[in-house]
Design a protein around this motif. Structure first.
Motif, mmCIF file in Angstrom:
data_model
loop_
_atom_site.group_PDB
_atom_site.id
_atom_site.type_symbol
_atom_site.label_atom_id
_atom_site.label_comp_id
_atom_site.label_asym_id
_atom_site.label_seq_id
_atom_site.Cartn_x
_atom_site.Cartn_y
_atom_site.Cartn_z
ATOM 1 N N PHE A 17 28.882 33.789 13.041
ATOM 2 C CA PHE A 17 29.324 34.967 13.796
ATOM 3 C C PHE A 17 29.744 34.514 15.194
ATOM 4 O O PHE A 17 29.138 34.882 16.204
ATOM 5 C CB PHE A 17 28.210 36.015 13.867
ATOM 6 N N SER A 18 30.794 33.724 15.259
ATOM 7 C CA SER A 18 31.215 33.135 16.536
ATOM 8 C C SER A 18 31.804 34.171 17.491
ATOM 9 O O SER A 18 31.892 33.921 18.684
ATOM 10 C CB SER A 18 32.228 32.020 16.287
ATOM 11 N N HIS A 19 32.211 35.327 16.975
ATOM 12 C CA HIS A 19 32.775 36.367 17.838
ATOM 13 C C HIS A 19 31.683 37.149 18.569
ATOM 14 O O HIS A 19 31.973 37.918 19.475
ATOM 15 C CB HIS A 19 33.652 37.321 17.036
ATOM 16 N N LEU A 20 30.423 36.953 18.194
ATOM 17 C CA LEU A 20 29.310 37.635 18.855
ATOM 18 C C LEU A 20 28.652 36.719 19.870
ATOM 19 O O LEU A 20 28.578 35.507 19.683
ATOM 20 C CB LEU A 20 28.269 38.075 17.821
ATOM 21 N N LYS A 21 28.142 37.322 20.927
ATOM 22 C CA LYS A 21 27.424 36.573 21.956
ATOM 23 C C LYS A 21 25.943 36.544 21.595
ATOM 24 O O LYS A 21 25.333 37.593 21.396
ATOM 25 C CB LYS A 21 27.630 37.237 23.318
ATOM 26 N N ILE A 22 25.370 35.342 21.464
ATOM 27 C CA ILE A 22 23.970 35.208 21.083
ATOM 28 C C ILE A 22 23.149 34.948 22.337
ATOM 29 O O ILE A 22 23.342 33.958 23.030
ATOM 30 C CB ILE A 22 23.780 34.050 20.085
ATOM 31 N N ASN A 31 26.740 41.738 20.786
ATOM 32 C CA ASN A 31 25.589 40.932 21.187
ATOM 33 C C ASN A 31 24.558 40.816 20.084
ATOM 34 O O ASN A 31 24.297 41.762 19.347
ATOM 35 C CB ASN A 31 24.908 41.543 22.417
ATOM 36 N N ILE A 32 23.961 39.634 20.021
ATOM 37 C CA ILE A 32 22.776 39.401 19.189
ATOM 38 C C ILE A 32 21.691 38.906 20.132
ATOM 39 O O ILE A 32 21.886 37.941 20.869
ATOM 40 C CB ILE A 32 23.032 38.336 18.099
ATOM 41 N N LEU A 33 20.547 39.568 20.114
ATOM 42 C CA LEU A 33 19.408 39.128 20.919
ATOM 43 C C LEU A 33 18.426 38.441 19.984
ATOM 44 O O LEU A 33 17.865 39.065 19.091
ATOM 45 C CB LEU A 33 18.740 40.314 21.625
ATOM 46 N N PHE A 34 18.245 37.166 20.169
ATOM 47 C CA PHE A 34 17.341 36.369 19.339
ATOM 48 C C PHE A 34 16.128 35.997 20.182
ATOM 49 O O PHE A 34 16.254 35.369 21.220
ATOM 50 C CB PHE A 34 18.058 35.113 18.829
ATOM 51 N N ARG A 35 14.939 36.426 19.713
ATOM 52 C CA ARG A 35 13.707 36.199 20.471
ATOM 53 C C ARG A 35 12.694 35.443 19.622
ATOM 54 O O ARG A 35 11.914 36.051 18.900
ATOM 55 C CB ARG A 35 13.133 37.530 20.935
ATOM 56 N N PRO A 36 12.685 34.122 19.683
ATOM 57 C CA PRO A 36 11.645 33.374 18.971
ATOM 58 C C PRO A 36 10.342 33.402 19.761
ATOM 59 O O PRO A 36 10.345 33.475 20.987
ATOM 60 C CB PRO A 36 12.214 31.958 18.901
ATOM 61 N N SER A 60 20.780 50.913 22.418
ATOM 62 C CA SER A 60 21.948 50.041 22.341
ATOM 63 C C SER A 60 22.236 49.684 20.889
ATOM 64 O O SER A 60 21.398 49.833 20.012
ATOM 65 C CB SER A 60 21.712 48.771 23.155
ATOM 66 N N ASN A 61 23.428 49.216 20.652
ATOM 67 C CA ASN A 61 23.833 48.800 19.325
ATOM 68 C C ASN A 61 23.661 47.301 19.142
ATOM 69 O O ASN A 61 24.264 46.724 18.255
ATOM 70 C CB ASN A 61 25.296 49.184 19.067
ATOM 71 N N ASN A 62 22.885 46.673 19.990
ATOM 72 C CA ASN A 62 22.689 45.238 19.894
ATOM 73 C C ASN A 62 21.816 44.892 18.693
ATOM 74 O O ASN A 62 20.924 45.639 18.308
ATOM 75 C CB ASN A 62 22.038 44.688 21.157
#
Length: 135
Positions: free
Chosen positions: A123-128, A99-104, A59-61
């Protein structure tokens, strides 16, 4: 002078007048309604994913990982927090994504998580998407 006889009261007729107590209850009710402040808490909406199956297609995420030692990884490579927005912009320019996948990590410092989310806020146009990493 002669004493008059007091009339004998019937115990069934004895009672307590409830009107003053009801007045006080209504006054207290009005006081609490007027003094209560209704504040809407600010935050962000958390949506739970329904399907956790890993896909076999690349994926390009954007993948941002924060480990237990508060080190930030952008798509598997270590990055400084000040350089994170530039890396995201460069990635978006070359790979269109939504999409941005943030994994703390579950043991990481919450202040560091907030700092990373503050950097990503532009980056409000991206889904976090936020997912906990326990490894």
């Amino acid at each position: 002078m002669r004493r008059r006889k007091q009339p004998i009261l019937d115990p069934k007729d004895a009672g307590v007048d409830m009107t003053p107590m009801l007045d006080i209850v209504f006054i207290l009710l009005i006081f609490f309604i007027v003094t209560t402040s209704f504040v809407k808490e600010k935050g962000f909406l958390v949506e739970h994913l329904k399907n956790n199956k890993a896909s076999s297609t690349p994926s390009n995420n954007i993948m941002i990982h924060l480990d237990a030692n508060n080190i930030i990884y952008f798509n598997g490579k270590s990055v400084d927090i000040e350089r994170l927005p530039a890396r995201v912009e460069y990635f978006i320019a070359n790979n269109p994504t939504e999409n941005i996948l943030f994994r703390p990590h579950e043991n990481t410092n919450y202040q560091k998580v907030v700092e990373v989310l503050d950097e990503l806020k532009q980056f409000s146009h991206l889904k976090i998407n936020i997912g906990i990493n326990s490894q």
